[in-house]
Design a protein around this motif. Structure first.
Motif, mmCIF file in Angstrom:
data_model
loop_
_atom_site.group_PDB
_atom_site.id
_atom_site.type_symbol
_atom_site.label_atom_id
_atom_site.label_comp_id
_atom_site.label_asym_id
_atom_site.label_seq_id
_atom_site.Cartn_x
_atom_site.Cartn_y
_atom_site.Cartn_z
ATOM 1 N N PRO A 87 -36.534 17.553 33.881
ATOM 2 C CA PRO A 87 -37.608 17.054 32.996
ATOM 3 C C PRO A 87 -37.487 15.555 32.702
ATOM 4 O O PRO A 87 -38.487 14.901 32.367
ATOM 5 N N ASP A 88 -36.268 15.018 32.828
ATOM 6 C CA ASP A 88 -36.030 13.602 32.512
ATOM 7 C C ASP A 88 -35.958 12.724 33.755
ATOM 8 O O ASP A 88 -35.604 11.546 33.651
ATOM 9 N N ILE A 89 -36.285 13.291 34.913
ATOM 10 C CA ILE A 89 -36.233 12.524 36.157
ATOM 11 C C ILE A 89 -37.656 12.362 36.684
ATOM 12 O O ILE A 89 -38.346 13.348 36.946
ATOM 13 N N GLU A 90 -38.083 11.121 36.824
ATOM 14 C CA GLU A 90 -39.430 10.854 37.323
ATOM 15 C C GLU A 90 -39.467 11.063 38.831
ATOM 16 O O GLU A 90 -38.585 10.607 39.555
ATOM 17 N N ILE A 91 -40.490 11.746 39.309
ATOM 18 C CA ILE A 91 -40.597 11.998 40.742
ATOM 19 C C ILE A 91 -41.066 10.742 41.462
ATOM 20 O O ILE A 91 -41.869 9.965 40.933
ATOM 21 N N ILE A 92 -40.525 10.511 42.651
ATOM 22 C CA ILE A 92 -40.990 9.415 43.498
ATOM 23 C C ILE A 92 -42.444 9.698 43.886
ATOM 24 O O ILE A 92 -42.780 10.811 44.303
ATOM 25 N N LYS A 93 -43.307 8.722 43.766
ATOM 26 C CA LYS A 93 -44.750 8.940 43.924
ATOM 27 C C LYS A 93 -45.166 8.994 45.399
ATOM 28 O O LYS A 93 -46.082 8.296 45.839
ATOM 29 N N LYS A 94 -44.502 9.839 46.138
ATOM 30 C CA LYS A 94 -44.885 10.115 47.513
ATOM 31 C C LYS A 94 -45.800 11.328 47.499
ATOM 32 O O LYS A 94 -45.512 12.325 46.828
ATOM 33 N N GLN A 95 -46.920 11.263 48.231
ATOM 34 C CA GLN A 95 -47.911 12.327 48.148
ATOM 35 C C GLN A 95 -47.313 13.702 48.458
ATOM 36 O O GLN A 95 -47.597 14.686 47.776
ATOM 37 N N ARG A 96 -46.489 13.754 49.477
ATOM 38 C CA ARG A 96 -45.859 15.024 49.862
ATOM 39 C C ARG A 96 -45.053 15.598 48.704
ATOM 40 O O ARG A 96 -45.108 16.791 48.412
ATOM 41 N N TYR A 97 -44.277 14.744 48.030
ATOM 42 C CA TYR A 97 -43.431 15.207 46.935
ATOM 43 C C TYR A 97 -44.271 15.715 45.767
ATOM 44 O O TYR A 97 -43.905 16.693 45.101
ATOM 45 N N GLU A 98 -45.382 15.043 45.494
ATOM 46 C CA GLU A 98 -46.215 15.459 44.369
ATOM 47 C C GLU A 98 -46.846 16.823 44.619
ATOM 48 O O GLU A 98 -46.960 17.640 43.701
ATOM 49 N N ILE A 99 -47.242 17.086 45.870
ATOM 50 C CA ILE A 99 -47.788 18.399 46.211
ATOM 51 C C ILE A 99 -46.710 19.474 46.069
ATOM 52 O O ILE A 99 -46.937 20.543 45.497
ATOM 53 N N MET A 100 -45.513 19.183 46.589
ATOM 54 C CA MET A 100 -44.408 20.131 46.476
ATOM 55 C C MET A 100 -44.062 20.406 45.019
ATOM 56 O O MET A 100 -43.810 21.553 44.622
ATOM 57 N N ALA A 101 -44.060 19.353 44.209
ATOM 58 C CA ALA A 101 -43.701 19.506 42.797
ATOM 59 C C ALA A 101 -44.737 20.330 42.044
ATOM 60 O O ALA A 101 -44.409 21.000 41.043
ATOM 61 N N ASP A 102 -45.966 20.322 42.517
ATOM 62 C CA ASP A 102 -47.018 21.122 41.885
ATOM 63 C C ASP A 102 -46.913 22.587 42.296
ATOM 64 O O ASP A 102 -47.060 23.496 41.462
ATOM 65 N N TYR A 103 -46.615 22.836 43.578
ATOM 66 C CA TYR A 103 -46.662 24.208 44.095
ATOM 67 C C TYR A 103 -45.343 24.974 43.961
ATOM 68 O O TYR A 103 -45.325 26.125 43.500
ATOM 69 N N LEU A 104 -44.234 24.365 44.358
ATOM 70 C CA LEU A 104 -42.985 25.122 44.492
ATOM 71 C C LEU A 104 -42.517 25.789 43.191
ATOM 72 O O LEU A 104 -41.998 26.914 43.238
ATOM 73 N N PRO A 105 -42.677 25.165 42.026
ATOM 74 C CA PRO A 105 -42.245 25.860 40.800
ATOM 75 C C PRO A 105 -43.017 27.144 40.522
ATOM 76 O O PRO A 105 -42.546 27.989 39.747
ATOM 77 N N ARG A 106 -44.164 27.335 41.139
ATOM 78 C CA ARG A 106 -44.915 28.572 40.961
ATOM 79 C C ARG A 106 -44.208 29.760 41.619
ATOM 80 O O ARG A 106 -44.412 30.907 41.216
ATOM 81 N N ILE A 107 -43.407 29.479 42.647
ATOM 82 C CA ILE A 107 -42.765 30.566 43.384
ATOM 83 C C ILE A 107 -41.246 30.572 43.248
ATOM 84 O O ILE A 107 -40.610 31.563 43.585
ATOM 85 N N GLY A 108 -40.670 29.466 42.768
ATOM 86 C CA GLY A 108 -39.217 29.379 42.631
ATOM 87 C C GLY A 108 -38.834 28.709 41.327
ATOM 88 O O GLY A 108 -39.161 27.543 41.099
ATOM 89 N N LYS A 109 -38.122 29.424 40.456
ATOM 90 C CA LYS A 109 -37.864 28.906 39.113
ATOM 91 C C LYS A 109 -36.948 27.684 39.112
ATOM 92 O O LYS A 109 -36.977 26.895 38.158
ATOM 93 N N LEU A 110 -36.141 27.507 40.175
ATOM 94 C CA LEU A 110 -35.263 26.345 40.228
ATOM 95 C C LEU A 110 -35.747 25.288 41.222
ATOM 96 O O LEU A 110 -35.007 24.364 41.549
ATOM 97 N N ALA A 111 -36.992 25.405 41.672
ATOM 98 C CA ALA A 111 -37.534 24.418 42.603
ATOM 99 C C ALA A 111 -37.496 22.992 42.045
ATOM 100 O O ALA A 111 -37.169 22.053 42.775
ATOM 101 N N PRO A 112 -37.821 22.779 40.759
ATOM 102 C CA PRO A 112 -37.725 21.409 40.244
ATOM 103 C C PRO A 112 -36.303 20.856 40.267
ATOM 104 O O PRO A 112 -36.093 19.656 40.460
ATOM 105 N N VAL A 113 -35.322 21.731 40.072
ATOM 106 C CA VAL A 113 -33.919 21.317 40.177
ATOM 107 C C VAL A 113 -33.620 20.878 41.599
ATOM 108 O O VAL A 113 -33.038 19.813 41.845
ATOM 109 N N MET A 114 -34.003 21.708 42.560
ATOM 110 C CA MET A 114 -33.792 21.379 43.976
ATOM 111 C C MET A 114 -34.383 20.020 44.312
ATOM 112 O O MET A 114 -33.732 19.167 44.911
ATOM 113 N N MET A 115 -35.629 19.788 43.915
ATOM 114 C CA MET A 115 -36.320 18.573 44.328
ATOM 115 C C MET A 115 -35.744 17.322 43.681
ATOM 116 O O MET A 115 -35.471 16.328 44.356
#
Length: 449
Positions: free
Chosen positions: A150-178
């Protein structure tokens, strides 16, 4: 009238050119990447980027300055996504930022490990020197030890922003991974369809034990966790349908399989997006790639490039692309990162070694490997492998011995430290825990040594 005829003609050509990619064409892509000359080894090396003073996650603005200066010194080309700098390349090697600012060095594959070591030292020293100037430390550790996602800003790469939107819907630790994790990936060539699948299976069987040995992320959120590798745990819970060893059709069947069996697993994974005219069309799990091949999506047909992109958005421990990618290791110091390359090279580039490993691990199946992967994340090597009637530390020691037996003599030394550690039943995490490391500050001092 002529215009109408041409329009019909162009329409027919477009239909032909826009035909969806076939499985045969995807198989051909893999076949064209079979290597016939000297087999090479590649390394992709990530580290956690921290402000050296506060030990907080490094800001993008400073990391981008490091990239720009590195590119200027080495006369590399900057890599942009939209209008932001995300890396640099020279045509053979590259540096780049992962979603949470983790810093990656990706090296051109080499014939021998000494050349890899020379290259990684050369580039890592430059990056470390630039880091000193900007008060940034690049930590050879598997997870951000202080800041959580929650305290780490995502790099504004389009691919990363899409992943950050979708992956937490299916994996509870996806934001940790990314945002939090960093790893070491070793890459290996394959010579044929049979060779590729054999190597993939062998690496998959090895993966939980390598995960346990190279466990190097017991501290997260500035305190000890209950895991030797919290990074490995995060990957396990990023998405059941695109992580771990989801191609169980390959693991549980040993003979007579090929590229099609691997492709069948990949195309059944839900899609994230496709690219058209430098724009991303978001799909966000609505269809699998198999359905895309059959029906298209919003007037778009599946292409080979779509498949290649889609396959890069699946995250198994071992992945088949234009080479075999082995991805399940926490970040390490350089000498241990090199030992990962050596370990797999000794096994995968010798048929005798491969057969020794498969015979040794024959009692295990897909379900066992998934369970062992979770046990390795939690315990490192400190657990029993019931079907083999030995501890995980005994298993990895035997695997290291097989590898060293078949490695070229000039490269055997890369396994000296792992064998020393395995003989003492120690994972990487155990060494730091034995030294009393328990928080970010003590970890920082320990790694500085």
């Amino acid at each position: 009238m002529q215009h109408i005829v041409n329009s019909k003609h162009n329409s027919e050509i477009w239909k032909i050119l826009n035909l969806p990619v076939t499985k045969a064409e995807i198989i051909q892509y893999y076949k064209e990447n079979c290597k016939k000359d000297t087999l090479k080894t590649g390394l992709e090396y990530e580290r956690i980027s921290l402000d050296s003073r506060a030990l907080e996650n490094a800001p993008y603005k400073v990391l981008s300055e490091i990239i720009k200066n590195f590119a200027m010194i080495n006369e590399w080309e900057l890599i942009f996504d939209s209008d932001i700098v995300i890396g640099a390349k020279d045509g053979f090697n590259s540096i780049s930022l992962e979603p949470g600012g983790q810093f990656e060095i990706s090296l051109q594959p080499k014939n021998n490990l000494n050349d890899i070591l020379e290259n990684i030292n050369y580039y890592a020293r430059q990056i470390d020197k630039l880091g000193e100037y900007y008060n940034i430390t690049f930590l050879p550790y598997g997870i951000n030890p202080k800041n959580t996602y929650p305290d780490i800003e995502i790099i504004k790469k389009q691919r990363y922003e899409i992943m950050a939107d979708y992956l937490p819907r299916i994996g509870k630790l996806a934001p940790v991974m990314m945002k939090e994790t960093a790893g070491v990936q070793a890459n290996f060539d394959y010579t044929s369809e049979d060779d590729a699948i054999l190597k993939l299976k062998t690496a998959a069987y090895i993966s939980p034990f390598a995960t346990g040995f190279y466990a190097n992320s017991p501290i997260r959120d500035n305190s000890l966790t209950n895991y030797k590798s919290f990074r490995a745990l995060a990957w396990k819970y990023t998405g059941y349908d695109r992580c771990n060893l989801f191609y169980q059709n390959l693991i549980n069947t040993r003979m007579g399989q090929g590229f099609e069996d691997y492709i069948d697993a990949i195309i059944d994974v839900p899609m994230l997006f496709i690219q058209r005219d430098d724009k991303n069309i978001e799909i966000m799990g609505k269809i699998t790639f198999r359905e895309f091949m059959q029906k298209g999506y919003e007037g778009n047909s599946a292409t080979l490039n779509d498949y290649i992109l889609h396959s890069s958005l699946t995250f198994p421990d071992v992945r088949l692309k234009n080479c075999l990618e082995i991805r399940n290791h926490d970040s390490q110091n350089i000498i241990l990162a090199m030992s990962i390359c050596a370990f797999y090279k000794g096994i995968l580039y010798s048929k005798d070694a491969i057969y020794d490993v498969l015979e040794f691990l024959k009692p295990l199946n897909y379900e066992d490997l998934e369970i062992l992967g979770l046990q390795s994340a939690k315990f490192g090597l400190d657990y029993m492998v019931e079907k083999l009637k030995m501890t995980a530390s005994d298993v990895i020691k035997h695997l290291f011995e097989i590898s060293r037996k078949y490695l070229p003599d000039i490269e055997k030394d890369y396994l000296d430290k792992p064998l020393w550690m395995a003989s003492r039943r120690k994972s990487v995490a155990d060494l730091m825990l034995d030294e009393g490391v328990c928080d970010t500050q003590s970890l920082y001092k320990y790694l500085a040594k």
